[in-house]
Scaffold this motif. Structure first.
Motif, PDB file in Angstrom:
ATOM      1  N   ALA A  25       0.794  -1.098   0.057  1.00  0.00           N
ATOM      2  CA  ALA A  25      -0.100   0.007   0.087  1.00  0.00           C
ATOM      3  C   ALA A  25       0.788   1.390  -0.060  1.00  0.00           C
ATOM      4  O   ALA A  25       1.938   1.011   0.416  1.00  0.00           O
ATOM      5  CB  ALA A  25      -0.935   0.164   1.289  1.00  0.00           C
ATOM      6  N   ALA A  26       0.316   2.358  -0.223  1.00  0.00           N
ATOM      7  CA  ALA A  26       0.913   3.534  -0.418  1.00  0.00           C
ATOM      8  C   ALA A  26       0.333   4.594   0.652  1.00  0.00           C
ATOM      9  O   ALA A  26      -0.868   4.294   1.017  1.00  0.00           O
ATOM     10  CB  ALA A  26       0.810   4.249  -1.757  1.00  0.00           C
ATOM     11  N   LEU A  33       6.201  18.513   8.690  1.00  0.00           N
ATOM     12  CA  LEU A  33       7.109  17.823   9.968  1.00  0.00           C
ATOM     13  C   LEU A  33       7.533  16.383   9.636  1.00  0.00           C
ATOM     14  O   LEU A  33       8.607  15.941  10.210  1.00  0.00           O
ATOM     15  CB  LEU A  33       6.441  17.828  11.260  1.00  0.00           C
ATOM     16  CG  LEU A  33       6.224  19.274  11.710  1.00  0.00           C
ATOM     17  CD1 LEU A  33       5.320  19.044  13.013  1.00  0.00           C
ATOM     18  CD2 LEU A  33       7.355  19.904  11.968  1.00  0.00           C
ATOM     19  N   ALA A  34       6.934  15.693   8.785  1.00  0.00           N
ATOM     20  CA  ALA A  34       7.367  14.118   8.481  1.00  0.00           C
ATOM     21  C   ALA A  34       8.459  14.117   7.250  1.00  0.00           C
ATOM     22  O   ALA A  34       8.708  12.884   7.190  1.00  0.00           O
ATOM     23  CB  ALA A  34       6.070  13.457   7.966  1.00  0.00           C
ATOM     24  N   GLY A  35       8.873  15.087   6.950  1.00  0.00           N
ATOM     25  CA  GLY A  35      10.005  15.095   6.163  1.00  0.00           C
ATOM     26  C   GLY A  35       9.694  14.200   4.695  1.00  0.00           C
ATOM     27  O   GLY A  35       8.614  14.426   3.946  1.00  0.00           O
ATOM     28  N   LYS A  36      10.577  13.504   4.411  1.00  0.00           N
ATOM     29  CA  LYS A  36      10.275  12.708   3.221  1.00  0.00           C
ATOM     30  C   LYS A  36       8.940  11.994   3.166  1.00  0.00           C
ATOM     31  O   LYS A  36       8.284  11.451   2.328  1.00  0.00           O
ATOM     32  CB  LYS A  36      11.318  11.362   2.794  1.00  0.00           C
ATOM     33  CG  LYS A  36      12.910  12.235   2.526  1.00  0.00           C
ATOM     34  CD  LYS A  36      13.593  10.998   2.165  1.00  0.00           C
ATOM     35  CE  LYS A  36      15.045  11.749   1.934  1.00  0.00           C
ATOM     36  NZ  LYS A  36      16.020  10.675   1.576  1.00  0.00           N
ATOM     37  N   CYS A  37       8.565  11.587   4.294  1.00  0.00           N
ATOM     38  CA  CYS A  37       7.347  10.638   4.510  1.00  0.00           C
ATOM     39  C   CYS A  37       5.871  11.581   4.203  1.00  0.00           C
ATOM     40  O   CYS A  37       4.780  10.993   4.032  1.00  0.00           O
ATOM     41  CB  CYS A  37       7.243   9.986   6.117  1.00  0.00           C
ATOM     42  SG  CYS A  37       8.325   8.896   6.127  1.00  0.00           S
ATOM     43  N   SER A  38       6.264  13.014   3.833  1.00  0.00           N
ATOM     44  CA  SER A  38       5.088  13.821   3.546  1.00  0.00           C
ATOM     45  C   SER A  38       4.702  13.611   2.004  1.00  0.00           C
ATOM     46  O   SER A  38       3.824  14.108   1.667  1.00  0.00           O
ATOM     47  CB  SER A  38       5.337  15.162   4.041  1.00  0.00           C
ATOM     48  OG  SER A  38       6.386  15.815   3.025  1.00  0.00           O
ATOM     49  N   ARG A  39       5.550  12.780   1.260  1.00  0.00           N
ATOM     50  CA  ARG A  39       5.193  12.666  -0.201  1.00  0.00           C
ATOM     51  C   ARG A  39       4.817  11.169  -0.358  1.00  0.00           C
ATOM     52  O   ARG A  39       5.137  10.184   0.695  1.00  0.00           O
ATOM     53  CB  ARG A  39       6.702  12.659  -0.888  1.00  0.00           C
ATOM     54  CG  ARG A  39       7.506  14.081  -1.039  1.00  0.00           C
ATOM     55  CD  ARG A  39       8.491  14.230  -1.696  1.00  0.00           C
ATOM     56  NE  ARG A  39       9.447  13.268  -1.778  1.00  0.00           N
ATOM     57  CZ  ARG A  39      10.757  13.717  -1.050  1.00  0.00           C
ATOM     58  NH1 ARG A  39      10.795  15.047  -0.540  1.00  0.00           N
ATOM     59  NH2 ARG A  39      11.564  12.819  -1.036  1.00  0.00           N
ATOM     60  N   ILE A  40       4.039  10.759  -1.346  1.00  0.00           N
ATOM     61  CA  ILE A  40       3.396   9.628  -1.638  1.00  0.00           C
ATOM     62  C   ILE A  40       4.423   8.674  -1.811  1.00  0.00           C
ATOM     63  O   ILE A  40       5.488   8.781  -2.469  1.00  0.00           O
ATOM     64  CB  ILE A  40       2.489   9.491  -2.464  1.00  0.00           C
ATOM     65  CG1 ILE A  40       1.341  10.295  -2.407  1.00  0.00           C
ATOM     66  CG2 ILE A  40       2.062   8.126  -2.973  1.00  0.00           C
ATOM     67  CD1 ILE A  40       0.114  10.772  -3.486  1.00  0.00           C
ATOM     68  N   HIS A  41       4.548   7.501  -1.029  1.00  0.00           N
ATOM     69  CA  HIS A  41       5.543   6.304  -1.020  1.00  0.00           C
ATOM     70  C   HIS A  41       4.821   5.106  -0.735  1.00  0.00           C
ATOM     71  O   HIS A  41       3.676   5.268   0.060  1.00  0.00           O
ATOM     72  CB  HIS A  41       6.598   6.667  -0.306  1.00  0.00           C
ATOM     73  CG  HIS A  41       6.414   6.772   1.346  1.00  0.00           C
ATOM     74  ND1 HIS A  41       5.963   7.957   1.694  1.00  0.00           N
ATOM     75  CD2 HIS A  41       6.619   5.959   2.317  1.00  0.00           C
ATOM     76  CE1 HIS A  41       5.670   7.704   3.153  1.00  0.00           C
ATOM     77  NE2 HIS A  41       6.140   6.431   3.181  1.00  0.00           N
ATOM     78  N   GLY A  42       5.331   3.861  -1.010  1.00  0.00           N
ATOM     79  CA  GLY A  42       4.701   2.542  -0.617  1.00  0.00           C
ATOM     80  C   GLY A  42       5.673   1.822   0.085  1.00  0.00           C
ATOM     81  O   GLY A  42       6.813   2.014   0.204  1.00  0.00           O
TER      82      GLY A  42
END
Length: 145
Positions: A25-26, A33-42
């Motif tokens: 899942a993505a 504040l989430a850094g890279k995790c603020s971008r869609i990733h799976g």
């Protein structure tokens, strides 16, 4: 499936059932504040569900493994988790972080278990997001969230 021993919970129930689930899942965390995790990733998530009880149902099951798979895998596999109505982009406590996904899975499962006549309980959700990161959600007795 990832083969491993999961942290266990001491209990006095007669039966303990563990079901491993996997889903791809993505998601994203809607906060700067989430850094890279603020971008869609799976991720390929690995989940272990620990259910306990004293009484089996009429088929000799504590709970049917296929019902657990339907509740979690069918709901989240190959989806953008943020789109599920149980998550919210306005409140951090319900952003789809690994912690919140684990807690939400527990809620989905326990709501289902509450409908069963033999009344099993979900003691723990172990959710691995990456090979090096996982969360364990163990509700306090009486918790519903």
């Amino acid at each position: 499936m990832l083969q491993q021993i999961y942290p266990s919970v001491n209990h006095s129930f007669v039966y303990e059932l563990n079901k491993d689930l996997q889903f791809a899942a993505a998601h994203y965390i809607p906060s700067d504040l989430a850094g890279k995790c603020s971008r869609i990733h799976g991720h390929t998530y690995f989940m272990n569900v620990c259910i306990v009880g004293d009484v089996l149902d009429d088929t000799g099951f504590l709970v049917n493994f296929s019902d657990l798979k339907a509740l979690i895998h069918d709901r989240f596999d190959h989806k953008l988790i943020n789109e599920d109505p149980l998550f919210n982009e306005e409140q951090g406590n319900i952003f789809p972080s690994t912690e919140v996904v684990a807690r939400t899975a527990w809620t989905i499962i326990q709501d289902y278990l509450d409908s069963l006549p033999n009344q099993p309980k979900c003691l723990q959700i172990f959710l691995r997001e990456t090979p090096t990161s996982y969360v364990i959600y163990r509700p306090r007795i009486g918790d519903r969230s």
